[in-house]
Design an enzyme around this catalytic site. Structure first.
Site, PDB file in Angstrom:
ATOM      1  N   GLY A  45      25.269  40.471 -27.351  1.00  0.00           N
ATOM      2  CA  GLY A  45      26.357  39.824 -27.734  1.00  0.00           C
ATOM      3  C   GLY A  45      26.807  39.046 -26.545  1.00  0.00           C
ATOM      4  O   GLY A  45      26.504  38.867 -25.316  1.00  0.00           O
ATOM      5  N   GLN A  50      32.880  34.012 -21.501  1.00  0.00           N
ATOM      6  CA  GLN A  50      31.684  34.375 -20.579  1.00  0.00           C
ATOM      7  C   GLN A  50      31.103  33.112 -20.055  1.00  0.00           C
ATOM      8  O   GLN A  50      30.429  33.338 -18.824  1.00  0.00           O
ATOM      9  CB  GLN A  50      30.836  35.243 -21.012  1.00  0.00           C
ATOM     10  CG  GLN A  50      31.518  36.739 -21.126  1.00  0.00           C
ATOM     11  CD  GLN A  50      30.387  37.884 -21.807  1.00  0.00           C
ATOM     12  OE1 GLN A  50      30.197  37.916 -23.007  1.00  0.00           O
ATOM     13  NE2 GLN A  50      29.758  38.615 -20.843  1.00  0.00           N
ATOM     14  N   CYS A  92      27.244  44.874 -19.429  1.00  0.00           N
ATOM     15  CA  CYS A  92      27.987  43.719 -19.791  1.00  0.00           C
ATOM     16  C   CYS A  92      27.237  42.491 -18.779  1.00  0.00           C
ATOM     17  O   CYS A  92      26.791  42.719 -17.769  1.00  0.00           O
ATOM     18  CB  CYS A  92      29.309  43.702 -19.403  1.00  0.00           C
ATOM     19  SG  CYS A  92      30.045  41.997 -19.628  1.00  0.00           S
ATOM     20  N   LEU A  93      26.656  41.369 -19.512  1.00  0.00           N
ATOM     21  CA  LEU A  93      25.918  40.360 -18.818  1.00  0.00           C
ATOM     22  C   LEU A  93      26.909  39.728 -17.515  1.00  0.00           C
ATOM     23  O   LEU A  93      26.745  39.256 -16.591  1.00  0.00           O
ATOM     24  CB  LEU A  93      25.808  39.125 -19.688  1.00  0.00           C
ATOM     25  CG  LEU A  93      24.612  39.527 -20.722  1.00  0.00           C
ATOM     26  CD1 LEU A  93      24.662  38.604 -21.826  1.00  0.00           C
ATOM     27  CD2 LEU A  93      23.387  39.817 -20.177  1.00  0.00           C
ATOM     28  N   HIS A 134      33.654  45.329 -28.000  1.00  0.00           N
ATOM     29  CA  HIS A 134      33.189  44.675 -26.297  1.00  0.00           C
ATOM     30  C   HIS A 134      33.478  43.237 -26.604  1.00  0.00           C
ATOM     31  O   HIS A 134      34.110  42.823 -25.433  1.00  0.00           O
ATOM     32  CB  HIS A 134      31.797  45.141 -26.191  1.00  0.00           C
ATOM     33  CG  HIS A 134      31.135  44.467 -24.659  1.00  0.00           C
ATOM     34  ND1 HIS A 134      30.917  45.593 -23.901  1.00  0.00           N
ATOM     35  CD2 HIS A 134      31.005  43.401 -24.454  1.00  0.00           C
ATOM     36  CE1 HIS A 134      30.334  44.566 -22.889  1.00  0.00           C
ATOM     37  NE2 HIS A 134      30.552  43.538 -23.131  1.00  0.00           N
ATOM     38  N   GLU A 135      32.761  42.319 -27.410  1.00  0.00           N
ATOM     39  CA  GLU A 135      33.067  41.200 -27.603  1.00  0.00           C
ATOM     40  C   GLU A 135      34.547  40.589 -27.571  1.00  0.00           C
ATOM     41  O   GLU A 135      35.082  39.485 -27.044  1.00  0.00           O
ATOM     42  CB  GLU A 135      32.250  40.430 -28.152  1.00  0.00           C
ATOM     43  CG  GLU A 135      30.640  40.906 -28.367  1.00  0.00           C
ATOM     44  CD  GLU A 135      30.257  40.707 -26.897  1.00  0.00           C
ATOM     45  OE1 GLU A 135      30.772  39.792 -26.327  1.00  0.00           O
ATOM     46  OE2 GLU A 135      29.340  41.176 -26.350  1.00  0.00           O
ATOM     47  N   HIS A 138      36.467  40.701 -24.483  1.00  0.00           N
ATOM     48  CA  HIS A 138      36.379  39.732 -23.606  1.00  0.00           C
ATOM     49  C   HIS A 138      37.451  38.596 -23.972  1.00  0.00           C
ATOM     50  O   HIS A 138      37.774  37.683 -23.152  1.00  0.00           O
ATOM     51  CB  HIS A 138      34.795  39.092 -23.795  1.00  0.00           C
ATOM     52  CG  HIS A 138      33.911  39.850 -22.915  1.00  0.00           C
ATOM     53  ND1 HIS A 138      34.202  39.773 -21.604  1.00  0.00           N
ATOM     54  CD2 HIS A 138      32.705  40.287 -23.197  1.00  0.00           C
ATOM     55  CE1 HIS A 138      32.716  40.472 -21.085  1.00  0.00           C
ATOM     56  NE2 HIS A 138      32.056  40.803 -22.044  1.00  0.00           N
TER      57      HIS A 138
HETATM   58  O1  GNR Z   1      23.757  43.032 -23.833  1.00  0.00           O
HETATM   59  C1  GNR Z   1      24.964  43.494 -23.959  1.00  0.00           C
HETATM   60  N1  GNR Z   1      24.589  45.103 -24.271  1.00  0.00           N
HETATM   61  C2  GNR Z   1      25.599  45.883 -24.626  1.00  0.00           C
HETATM   62  C3  GNR Z   1      24.951  47.268 -24.552  1.00  0.00           C
HETATM   63  C4  GNR Z   1      25.983  48.163 -24.805  1.00  0.00           C
HETATM   64  C5  GNR Z   1      27.488  47.992 -25.148  1.00  0.00           C
HETATM   65  C6  GNR Z   1      27.727  46.547 -25.109  1.00  0.00           C
HETATM   66  C7  GNR Z   1      26.760  45.590 -24.796  1.00  0.00           C
HETATM   67  S1  GNR Z   1      27.265  44.022 -24.941  1.00  0.00           S
HETATM   68  C8  GNR Z   1      26.126  43.122 -23.521  1.00  0.00           C
HETATM   69  C9  GNR Z   1      26.210  41.710 -23.669  1.00  0.00           C
HETATM   70  C10 GNR Z   1      27.671  41.267 -23.392  1.00  0.00           C
HETATM   71  O2  GNR Z   1      27.833  41.417 -22.035  1.00  0.00           O
HETATM   72  N2  GNR Z   1      28.516  40.907 -23.907  1.00  0.00           N
HETATM   73  O3  GNR Z   1      29.429  40.344 -23.784  1.00  0.00           O
HETATM   74 NI    NI Z   2      30.112  41.588 -22.067  1.00  0.00          NI
END
Ligand code: GNR
Ligand code: NI
Length: 168
Positions: A45, A50, A92-93, A134-135, A138
């Site tokens: 995601g 980001q 998270c990236l 999660h997204e 952000h």
């Molecule tokens: O690549 C991602 N893997 C992930 C694994 C478990 C829960 C959430 C994520 S999101 C993350 C990519 C990211 O940072 N998206 O904002």
């Molecule tokens: Ni993230």
């Protein structure tokens, strides 16, 4: 165009993003850049803030490596229903080299606009439900580490400061 993904503790990641007024070609270009950046990373995601764009746009693709891609584009996403509890490991990236378990809703219903500006609804569970939460976090300037207990967050912050010091 692949864009640089901002990382903790960049203050841009803490800002709240603004709703998209109209889904225009520039929004579609942003989505294209987000997709290239997510697949390049790779990640499941990516949210516009980001890459330093504070608009409420997220993308998700939880398809496996051996499956065809399945890109979800959600503009102005909102969680309209949430139920159950999940507790799974997240990364998270924008928070490289760190992972931790986070408490989330197990199932969510999300409404958003698609690339044509039409309203769409997703009923999600499992990793997709977690990715939506999660997204969308952000977009509100929230990182998964903000959900940790005080103790775990302080351990994370110490590790992040140390890693930053070793880089300079
Ligand atoms: O690549 C991602 N893997 C992930 C694994 C478990 C829960 C959430 C994520 S999101 C993350 C990519 C990211 O940072 N998206 O904002
Ligand atoms: Ni993230």
């Amino acid at each position: 165009m692949i864009r640089t993904i901002l990382t903790y503790p960049n203050p841009e990641l803490k800002k709240k993003s603004t709703p998209v007024a109209v889904v225009t070609d520039s929004v579609r270009e942003l989505v294209q850049d987000l997709a290239e950046s997510m697949y390049n990373a790779p990640g499941v995601g990516l949210a516009a803030p980001q890459v330093g764009i504070h608009q409420r746009v997220i993308i998700i693709d939880i398809s496996g490596k051996s499956e065809p891609p399945n890109l979800i584009v959600a503009i102005n996403p909102t969680i309209v229903h949430a139920e159950g509890e999940a507790y799974d490991e997240e990364g998270c990236l924008s928070v490289p080299n760190y992972a931790a378990n986070v408490r989330r809703y197990a199932r969510v219903i999300v409404k958003a606009l698609d690339l044509e500006g039409a309203e769409r609804t997703w009923e999600a569970e499992g990793l997709l439900a977690i990715a939506f939460q999660h997204e969308i976090d952000h977009l509100d300037g929230v990182l998964f580490v903000d959900h940790l207990s005080t103790l775990k967050r302080e351990l994370f912050q110490r590790k992040a400061r140390k890693a930053a010091e070793e880089k300079r």
